[in-house]
Scaffold this motif. Structure first.
Motif, mmCIF file in Angstrom:
data_model
loop_
_atom_site.group_PDB
_atom_site.id
_atom_site.type_symbol
_atom_site.label_atom_id
_atom_site.label_comp_id
_atom_site.label_asym_id
_atom_site.label_seq_id
_atom_site.Cartn_x
_atom_site.Cartn_y
_atom_site.Cartn_z
ATOM 1 N N PHE A 4 0.473 -7.905 -15.643
ATOM 2 C CA PHE A 4 1.297 -7.487 -14.518
ATOM 3 C C PHE A 4 0.505 -7.514 -13.221
ATOM 4 O O PHE A 4 -0.684 -7.180 -13.190
ATOM 5 C CB PHE A 4 1.846 -6.068 -14.751
ATOM 6 N N ALA A 5 1.194 -7.906 -12.142
ATOM 7 C CA ALA A 5 0.567 -7.983 -10.820
ATOM 8 C C ALA A 5 1.422 -7.227 -9.814
ATOM 9 O O ALA A 5 2.652 -7.301 -9.851
ATOM 10 C CB ALA A 5 0.412 -9.443 -10.386
ATOM 11 N N ILE A 6 0.768 -6.484 -8.925
ATOM 12 C CA ILE A 6 1.474 -5.791 -7.847
ATOM 13 C C ILE A 6 2.013 -6.846 -6.889
ATOM 14 O O ILE A 6 1.278 -7.730 -6.456
ATOM 15 C CB ILE A 6 0.535 -4.824 -7.106
ATOM 16 N N PRO A 7 3.304 -6.810 -6.556
ATOM 17 C CA PRO A 7 3.902 -7.876 -5.735
ATOM 18 C C PRO A 7 3.287 -7.979 -4.346
ATOM 19 O O PRO A 7 2.906 -6.966 -3.748
ATOM 20 C CB PRO A 7 5.379 -7.482 -5.671
ATOM 21 N N ALA A 8 3.213 -9.194 -3.842
ATOM 22 C CA ALA A 8 2.550 -9.463 -2.566
ATOM 23 C C ALA A 8 3.162 -8.687 -1.408
ATOM 24 O O ALA A 8 2.443 -8.230 -0.512
ATOM 25 C CB ALA A 8 2.584 -10.960 -2.274
ATOM 26 N N SER A 9 4.480 -8.543 -1.397
ATOM 27 C CA SER A 9 5.117 -7.842 -0.279
ATOM 28 C C SER A 9 4.676 -6.382 -0.225
ATOM 29 O O SER A 9 4.465 -5.829 0.862
ATOM 30 C CB SER A 9 6.646 -7.934 -0.397
ATOM 31 N N LEU A 10 4.532 -5.743 -1.381
ATOM 32 C CA LEU A 10 4.040 -4.369 -1.421
ATOM 33 C C LEU A 10 2.589 -4.316 -0.985
ATOM 34 O O LEU A 10 2.174 -3.414 -0.249
ATOM 35 C CB LEU A 10 4.188 -3.783 -2.831
ATOM 36 N N VAL A 11 1.801 -5.299 -1.412
ATOM 37 C CA VAL A 11 0.393 -5.364 -1.007
ATOM 38 C C VAL A 11 0.278 -5.451 0.506
ATOM 39 O O VAL A 11 -0.511 -4.733 1.130
ATOM 40 C CB VAL A 11 -0.305 -6.574 -1.668
ATOM 41 N N LYS A 12 1.091 -6.326 1.110
ATOM 42 C CA LYS A 12 1.055 -6.474 2.572
ATOM 43 C C LYS A 12 1.470 -5.189 3.277
ATOM 44 O O LYS A 12 0.867 -4.803 4.293
ATOM 45 C CB LYS A 12 1.964 -7.631 3.006
ATOM 46 N N THR A 13 2.499 -4.527 2.753
ATOM 47 C CA THR A 13 2.982 -3.295 3.377
ATOM 48 C C THR A 13 1.916 -2.215 3.358
ATOM 49 O O THR A 13 1.615 -1.586 4.382
ATOM 50 C CB THR A 13 4.247 -2.795 2.665
ATOM 51 N N VAL A 14 1.333 -1.984 2.180
ATOM 52 C CA VAL A 14 0.340 -0.919 2.035
ATOM 53 C C VAL A 14 -0.956 -1.269 2.769
ATOM 54 O O VAL A 14 -1.483 -0.460 3.539
ATOM 55 C CB VAL A 14 0.059 -0.641 0.548
ATOM 56 N N ALA A 15 -1.472 -2.483 2.545
ATOM 57 C CA ALA A 15 -2.726 -2.876 3.191
ATOM 58 C C ALA A 15 -2.569 -2.928 4.703
ATOM 59 O O ALA A 15 -3.493 -2.547 5.449
ATOM 60 C CB ALA A 15 -3.190 -4.232 2.662
ATOM 61 N N GLY A 16 -1.410 -3.373 5.177
ATOM 62 C CA GLY A 16 -1.184 -3.441 6.625
ATOM 63 C C GLY A 16 -1.248 -2.079 7.270
ATOM 64 O O GLY A 16 -1.816 -1.919 8.365
ATOM 65 N N GLN A 17 -0.682 -1.064 6.612
ATOM 66 C CA GLN A 17 -0.739 0.295 7.152
ATOM 67 C C GLN A 17 -2.165 0.835 7.141
ATOM 68 O O GLN A 17 -2.599 1.495 8.088
ATOM 69 C CB GLN A 17 0.176 1.217 6.331
ATOM 70 N N ILE A 18 -2.884 0.552 6.060
ATOM 71 C CA ILE A 18 -4.269 1.038 5.970
ATOM 72 C C ILE A 18 -5.139 0.413 7.053
ATOM 73 O O ILE A 18 -5.933 1.091 7.710
ATOM 74 C CB ILE A 18 -4.843 0.749 4.569
ATOM 75 N N VAL A 19 -4.992 -0.895 7.254
ATOM 76 C CA VAL A 19 -5.787 -1.582 8.283
ATOM 77 C C VAL A 19 -5.435 -1.068 9.669
ATOM 78 O O VAL A 19 -6.320 -0.843 10.507
ATOM 79 C CB VAL A 19 -5.564 -3.111 8.200
ATOM 80 N N LYS A 20 -4.160 -0.825 9.918
ATOM 81 C CA LYS A 20 -3.716 -0.407 11.246
ATOM 82 C C LYS A 20 -3.990 1.070 11.518
ATOM 83 O O LYS A 20 -4.493 1.436 12.595
ATOM 84 C CB LYS A 20 -2.221 -0.680 11.395
ATOM 85 N N ASP A 21 -3.691 1.936 10.529
ATOM 86 C CA ASP A 21 -3.739 3.382 10.766
ATOM 87 C C ASP A 21 -4.816 4.106 9.966
ATOM 88 O O ASP A 21 -4.985 5.323 10.120
ATOM 89 C CB ASP A 21 -2.382 4.013 10.438
ATOM 90 N N GLY A 22 -5.500 3.389 9.095
ATOM 91 C CA GLY A 22 -6.541 4.039 8.294
ATOM 92 C C GLY A 22 -5.995 4.796 7.097
ATOM 93 O O GLY A 22 -6.753 5.427 6.357
ATOM 94 N N ARG A 23 -4.696 4.746 6.881
ATOM 95 C CA ARG A 23 -4.068 5.435 5.755
ATOM 96 C C ARG A 23 -2.645 4.886 5.577
ATOM 97 O O ARG A 23 -2.183 4.089 6.402
ATOM 98 C CB ARG A 23 -4.000 6.944 5.992
ATOM 99 N N VAL A 24 -1.966 5.331 4.527
ATOM 100 C CA VAL A 24 -0.577 4.939 4.299
ATOM 101 C C VAL A 24 0.322 5.937 5.006
ATOM 102 O O VAL A 24 0.296 7.132 4.708
ATOM 103 C CB VAL A 24 -0.247 4.897 2.790
ATOM 104 N N THR A 25 1.083 5.460 5.955
ATOM 105 C CA THR A 25 1.942 6.339 6.754
ATOM 106 C C THR A 25 3.394 6.314 6.298
ATOM 107 O O THR A 25 4.163 7.222 6.598
ATOM 108 C CB THR A 25 1.889 5.935 8.238
#
Length: 365
Positions: free
Chosen positions: A251-272
């Motif tokens: 099983f693999a975590i879907p790319a769209s979820l990866v982008k959503t979570v990683a994008g928030q971490i890169v931008k805000d330093g955490r999941v918002t």
């Protein structure tokens, strides 16, 4: 989860088939006529030559597709060492951010990273870990020249039957590639904490037949367009075989979820914005008189949360959420993983021996 008879485990690492030809009886009979024997013989000789010319062309084309994808994606896949454990990661951007699994980074905050086709060991630090979706982002202290970010696909466009390549460091063998297909999409899977996972329940996962072994966690599952369709995370475990891996079920975590979570971490330093539905309770699995799991008993209700607004209180035993039967905390987590914050549904529960139903507007985890 969608695999009721299997468990799954995380894949971080601790300390051309043969072709068969059938002869058609009708064709054989037609070759036994008295007319045009030389023509029949010529056709018989020509057929094998035709097959021999077509098969290598198709095989060569597919082989070239594989090689093209590997050249495009593998430079974006790295090996991550966290303490004595090894895992994989995918370069998220040109600034040195790398996305991986939360269970790969564990409790560490500094890491050693090796990029593809390089022996240089780079250092990295943790930006943020989000165990609820088993994702984390680390950042290189120094960005090496030529670092290449991966391209992530739209998960909604991933289809069953697509050829995919899993890239990572299985068993510590860096820059390894295995191949398979997308076996299913939309799977909801719960990780086992005792097997190296975070205990997360993750929805909409991509199931694949590509081999996912210890060390593949956090790497790339890529399609033939050269895009990452998911982050390999889990492999199914067959309890009948004593907890050994079930071949061909990963099983693999879907790319769209990866982008959503990683994008928030890169931008805000955490999941918002988790996008994860919640019932806003603390609960535990309830067992009946026969010691069988029979629901989730509410231990605590969050003030102002979804459950309180629906009238639930401590001591209630939840048995259904919408049309999903609830027998354990895991089944409740899986039912919530398939829903979104703000969605309305029904919750069925037992209070003082009587079954009741209430409408609930789900909160956010």
């Amino acid at each position: 989860m969608d695999l009721p008879h299997a468990r799954v485990r995380s894949r971080a690492l601790g300390p051309a088939g043969a072709l068969a030809a059938l002869v058609c009886a009708a064709a054989a009979l037609s070759g036994c006529t008295d007319s045009a024997p030389e023509e029949n013989a010529a056709a018989t000789k020509a057929a094998p030559r035709s097959r021999q010319s077509v098969v290598p062309q198709a095989a060569n084309a597919l082989e070239k597709d594989y090689q093209r994808v590997i050249r495009a994606v593998l430079p974006s896949v790295v090996q991550i060492r966290a303490g004595s454990d090894l895992g994989s990661g995918v370069v998220y951007d040109g600034k040195g951010h790398i996305v991986t699994n939360a269970h790969v980074v564990g409790n560490d905050r500094t890491f050693q990273v090796t990029t593809a086709n390089s022996q240089e060991v780079l250092t990295a630090r943790l930006v943020y870990s989000y165990p609820e979706q088993d994702l984390a982002v680390v950042k290189l202290d120094r960005v090496p020249r030529g670092l290449k970010a991966a391209s992530f696909a739209d998960s909604a466009k991933v289809e069953v039957g697509q050829i995919v390549l899993a890239m990572g460091s299985p068993l510590g063998l860096s820059s390894s590639v295995t191949q398979g297909i997308v076996s299913a999409t939309g799977r909801t899977v719960s990780e086992g904490e005792s097997e190296g996972g975070t205990g997360a329940t993750i929805g909409n996962m991509v199931q694949t037949s590509a081999a996912i072994n210890p060390g593949n966690s956090g790497g790339a599952l890529a399609d033939l367009a050269g895009q990452v369709v998911g982050i390999p995370t889990l492999a199914a475990v067959d309890p009948v075989l004593g907890g050994s891996a079930a071949p061909g079920i990963g099983f693999a975590i879907p790319a769209s979820l990866v982008k959503t979570v990683a994008g928030q971490i890169v931008k805000d330093g955490r999941v918002t914005d988790s996008g994860r539905a919640a019932l806003d309770i603390t609960g535990r699995t309830f067992t009946d008189a026969g010691f069988q799991a029979a629901g989730v008993v509410v231990v605590e209700v969050q003030r102002g949360g979804a459950a309180e607004a629906a009238g639930l209180r401590p001591g209630d035993v939840i048995t259904r959420l919408g049309d999903a039967d609830i027998t354990t905390m895991t089944s409740l987590a899986e039912a919530l993983a398939a829903r979104k914050p703000g969605q309305k549904t029904t919750v069925t529960y037992v209070r003082d021996g009587q079954e009741r139903t209430a409408e609930v507007t789900l909160g956010e985890q």
